[in-house]
Design a protein around this motif. Structure first.
Motif, short mmCIF file in Angstrom:
data_model
loop_
_atom_site.label_atom_id
_atom_site.label_comp_id
_atom_site.label_asym_id
_atom_site.label_seq_id
_atom_site.Cartn_x
_atom_site.Cartn_y
_atom_site.Cartn_z
N UNK A 173 -14.76 -2.66 13.15
CA UNK A 173 -14.45 -3.71 13.64
C UNK A 173 -12.95 -3.96 13.48
N UNK A 174 -12.44 -3.66 12.06
CA UNK A 174 -11.14 -3.94 11.61
C UNK A 174 -10.24 -2.89 10.93
N UNK A 175 -9.04 -2.91 10.61
CA UNK A 175 -8.64 -1.92 9.77
C UNK A 175 -7.50 -2.96 8.77
N UNK A 176 -7.46 -2.78 7.73
CA UNK A 176 -6.32 -3.57 6.83
C UNK A 176 -5.40 -2.79 6.81
N UNK A 177 -4.14 -3.44 7.07
CA UNK A 177 -2.73 -2.61 6.99
C UNK A 177 -2.03 -3.23 5.80
N UNK A 178 -1.38 -2.06 5.15
CA UNK A 178 -0.59 -2.12 4.12
C UNK A 178 0.67 -1.49 4.33
N UNK A 179 1.83 -1.97 3.77
CA UNK A 179 3.20 -1.11 3.84
C UNK A 179 3.67 -0.92 2.42
N UNK A 180 3.84 0.28 1.77
CA UNK A 180 4.31 0.30 0.43
C UNK A 180 3.39 -0.18 -0.25
N UNK A 181 3.61 -1.01 -1.29
CA UNK A 181 2.58 -1.99 -2.25
C UNK A 181 2.24 -3.18 -1.43
N UNK A 182 2.85 -3.55 -0.44
CA UNK A 182 2.60 -4.80 -0.02
C UNK A 182 1.59 -4.98 1.04
N UNK A 183 0.79 -6.12 1.08
CA UNK A 183 -0.31 -6.45 2.05
C UNK A 183 0.35 -6.76 3.23
N UNK A 184 -0.28 -6.25 4.44
CA UNK A 184 0.25 -6.64 5.84
C UNK A 184 1.23 -5.51 6.00
N UNK A 185 1.60 -5.34 7.58
CA UNK A 185 2.66 -4.58 7.87
C UNK A 185 3.60 -5.51 8.92
N UNK A 191 5.61 -5.86 12.04
CA UNK A 191 5.92 -5.19 13.36
C UNK A 191 6.79 -6.11 14.07
N UNK A 192 8.05 -5.55 14.50
CA UNK A 192 9.08 -6.21 15.02
C UNK A 192 8.47 -6.88 16.31
N UNK A 193 7.48 -6.44 16.96
CA UNK A 193 7.28 -7.00 18.16
C UNK A 193 6.19 -8.05 18.13
N UNK A 194 5.03 -7.40 17.22
CA UNK A 194 3.65 -7.82 17.12
C UNK A 194 3.83 -8.93 15.96
N UNK A 195 4.76 -8.93 15.18
CA UNK A 195 4.51 -9.70 13.95
C UNK A 195 3.69 -9.18 12.80
N UNK A 196 3.74 -9.90 11.84
CA UNK A 196 3.03 -9.43 10.60
C UNK A 196 1.44 -9.21 10.75
N UNK A 197 0.96 -8.26 10.53
CA UNK A 197 -0.53 -7.87 10.57
C UNK A 197 -1.05 -7.64 9.32
N UNK A 198 -2.38 -8.46 8.80
CA UNK A 198 -2.96 -7.99 7.79
C UNK A 198 -4.26 -7.22 7.89
N UNK A 199 -4.77 -7.64 9.15
CA UNK A 199 -6.01 -7.02 9.36
C UNK A 199 -6.05 -6.73 10.92
N UNK A 236 -2.68 2.46 4.60
CA UNK A 236 -1.40 2.40 3.44
C UNK A 236 -0.28 3.05 4.37
N UNK A 237 0.58 2.29 5.05
CA UNK A 237 1.57 2.96 5.62
C UNK A 237 2.79 2.94 4.69
N UNK A 238 3.40 4.24 4.98
CA UNK A 238 4.71 4.40 3.98
C UNK A 238 5.82 3.44 4.62
#
Lengths: 177, 398
Positions: free
Chosen positions: B239-251, B253-261, B209-211
């Motif tokens: 194999x994988x890590x789920x990424x969240x930002x604040x209370x939202x699912x997925x992060x 990224x300006x270059x890679x795009x949105x990543x959920x897992x 869970x990223x700030x």
């Protein structure tokens, strides 16, 4: 004189020098860097397997040399505090226009200035593709990228150049008014 | 053709008109400059090797001369004692034989003695191991391997800390403990941890869970380094890590795009040397290969762009024994074309090969026909188990 040096100098020196010059925008630095390119080439020529063409190999070495140069320019502090991003690194040119550019028409002079708005990678692609006239395939080999990455970077770079050209033109028009 | 496209074409047209820029110096002047630069001596690892190798040649020469003198001495003695009785002659002969034999033994064991001598002396000089092995661990030890960016933010160096299992209940507790307490500055690497967020284990899945104000998407390099750091969770078979930002699912990224897992990158490579002022690390090469042969070849090359040094000297030649390919043992047959000595350089080569073998799924490595019996703690005459993780480091709070 080393035969390899002579051969490379005669065939590619002008291209390599122009590439480095537009990348670093400084004649003295380009002169130093091209010497470093030759040193690296002569030291590793035996390892050149001919998998790529000599031309793309030389450009890839020149690119590495320029990256090293930009890297050395940044202080460690800046790197860490600002999380320097080499792909996004914008190189600001504080030098007066070189003589060769100063005598060109206004469009060339403005576009030369606008190159500063590009990141190092974007500027490299623009120079290799449109000043050196290498194909997408050759550019991909020089940069060690996929062809699609070259196309995307090229597209973004042209977009940035177009927007900045428009911005500069508007600015000039408003100052005239 | 739309307006933007027309403008782009116009830009390309202008770029094509950019003037030629000539180097005003002559070819001779440039050549002279590079000759001057190239002739400036630079420190090479081979230079040291030669210096170490020459005394060993001198030793062999001295031994050979001694042997020659001893034989001559006994021959001379037997001529001088020509009037002596049979017993004396027999004694002389026996002494002569013993003398020759002793010296011959001394000569024949000279190599191994020298190896011993090297190993005795060099134990003091050899740096510590560059990996953690099963034998290094106690039952209550747990190895945490994390990736820390180097000072130039180019490489992510894997470092491993041994943590006592009473630090928590789940392996993630040990990881979080290391993330919070590691002193990257002491390791001469860049400050990076802990993450701007919380790494947790939920429903059999690792989640980060990223700030909302995290800076991992600041630029493409920041993103790349962030993902490379997550890749080190592969040491726990993740194999994988789920990424969240604040209370939202997925992060986003300006270059890679949105990543959920985020899928952990398991691509493999050889190991190269990353060196700081006082530290030496073995780190995976940025060049990834499907075959271990290609990875070994890559280990012979300096990577200038990433500031990484080769681990296998260019002159060293070996091949993989095909018969052993299907087993867990990697058998490397050396061509024995170069004098290996027990040195840090050799130790690093052996450990880099072991780490590479581990990444390519081997359990042991047999160094066959290598002209060295042991290096550091490794007995090269027997198969050696691959390590658990690279670059052991100490943490103050542990």
């Amino acid at each position: 004189m080393n035969a390899k040096f002579k051969e490379i100098y005669e065939k590619y020196h002008n291209d390599l020098f122009r590439f480095l010059f537009y990348l670093v925008k400084n004649r003295e630095v380009a002169e130093d860097l091209i010497q470093e390119v030759y040193i690296r080439v002569l030291r590793s020529y035996d390892k050149f397997e001919g998998k790529s063409s000599l031309k793309t190999w030389l450009f890839s070495i020149a690119r590495n040399v320029s990256i090293d140069y930009f890297r050395k320019q940044q202080s460690l502090k800046n790197k860490l505090l600002n999380q320097i991003d080499w792909n996004r690194l914008e190189i600001n040119d504080h030098h007066p226009l070189p003589e060769e550019i100063a005598i060109q028409n206004e469009e060339i002079r403005t576009l030369y200035k606008c190159l500063d708005a590009c990141t190092l990678d974007q500027r490299t692609v623009i120079i290799v593709r449109f000043i050196q006239d290498l194909s997408i395939v050759e550019t991909a080999k020089v940069l060690g990228w996929s062809e699609s990455k070259v196309k995307t970077t090229q597209h973004r770079a042209l977009n940035i150049l177009r927007k900045n050209m428009e911005k500069l033109k508007k600015k000039e028009e408003s100052t005239r008014e | 053709m739309n307006n933007d496209k027309r403008k782009e074409d116009n830009l390309i047209k202008i770029l094509h008109q950019f003037p030629n820029i000539d180097d005003k110096r002559s070819m001779e002047e440039i050549y002279m400059n590079i000759q001057k630069e190239m002739n400036t001596p630079k420190k090479s690892p081979l230079y040291n090797k030669k210096r170490i190798f020459w005394p060993s040649l001198a030793t062999v020469a001295v031994m050979f001369l001694s042997l020659f003198l001893v034989i001559n001495h006994f021959n001379q003695q037997s001529v001088n004692d020509s009037n002596a009785d049979e017993i004396n002659i027999a004694l002389d002969k026996s002494m002569e034989q013993n003398g020759v034999q002793e010296n011959a033994e001394l000569f024949s064991t000279q190599d191994s003695d020298q190896v011993e001598l090297f190993s005795d002396n060099s134990q003091l000089l050899l740096e510590g191991k560059k990996a953690i092995y099963l034998d290094d661990l106690q039952e209550d030890d747990f190895v945490v391997t994390i990736g820390i960016p180097d000072m130039a933010v180019l490489n992510v160096i894997p470092v491993s800390v041994v943590v006592k299992k009473d630090r928590g209940n789940h392996w993630l507790d040990y990881y979080n403990f290391v993330y919070e307490n590691i002193d990257e500055g002491k390791l001469e690497l860049a400050e990076y941890y802990p993450y701007d967020g919380t790494l947790k284990y939920e429903n059999d899945q690792i989640t980060l869970d990223l700030m909302t104000d995290h800076e991992y998407d600041y630029g493409s390099i920041s993103e790349e380094i962030f993902f490379k750091s997550l890749d080190h969770l592969k040491y726990q078979d993740i194999d994988s890590v789920l990424l969240n930002e604040g209370s939202n699912r997925g992060v986003d990224f300006s270059h890679t795009g949105k990543i959920y897992e985020y899928k952990i990158d398991n691509s493999r490579s050889g190991y190269l040397i990353y060196q700081t002022k006082n530290k030496v690390y073995l780190t995976p090469s940025p060049n990834k290969f499907d075959s271990i042969e290609d990875a070994f070849l890559d280990m012979k090359n300096k990577n200038e762009l990433y500031n990484l040094e080769p681990t296998i000297p260019d002159q060293i030649e070996f091949f993989i024994d095909n018969n052993e390919r299907e087993t867990d043992q990697l058998k490397l047959v050396f061509k024995n074309n170069i004098e290996l000595i027990e040195s840090n350089e050799t130790l690093r080569m052996i450990e880099a090969i072991l780490l590479t073998a581990k990444d390519y799924g081997y359990e042991t490595v047999l160094f066959e026909n290598i002209n060295l019996y042991n290096v550091g703690p490794f007995n090269l005459e027997k198969p050696i188990e691959v390590p658990i993780a690279p670059n052991p480091v100490q943490m103050d709070k542990n």
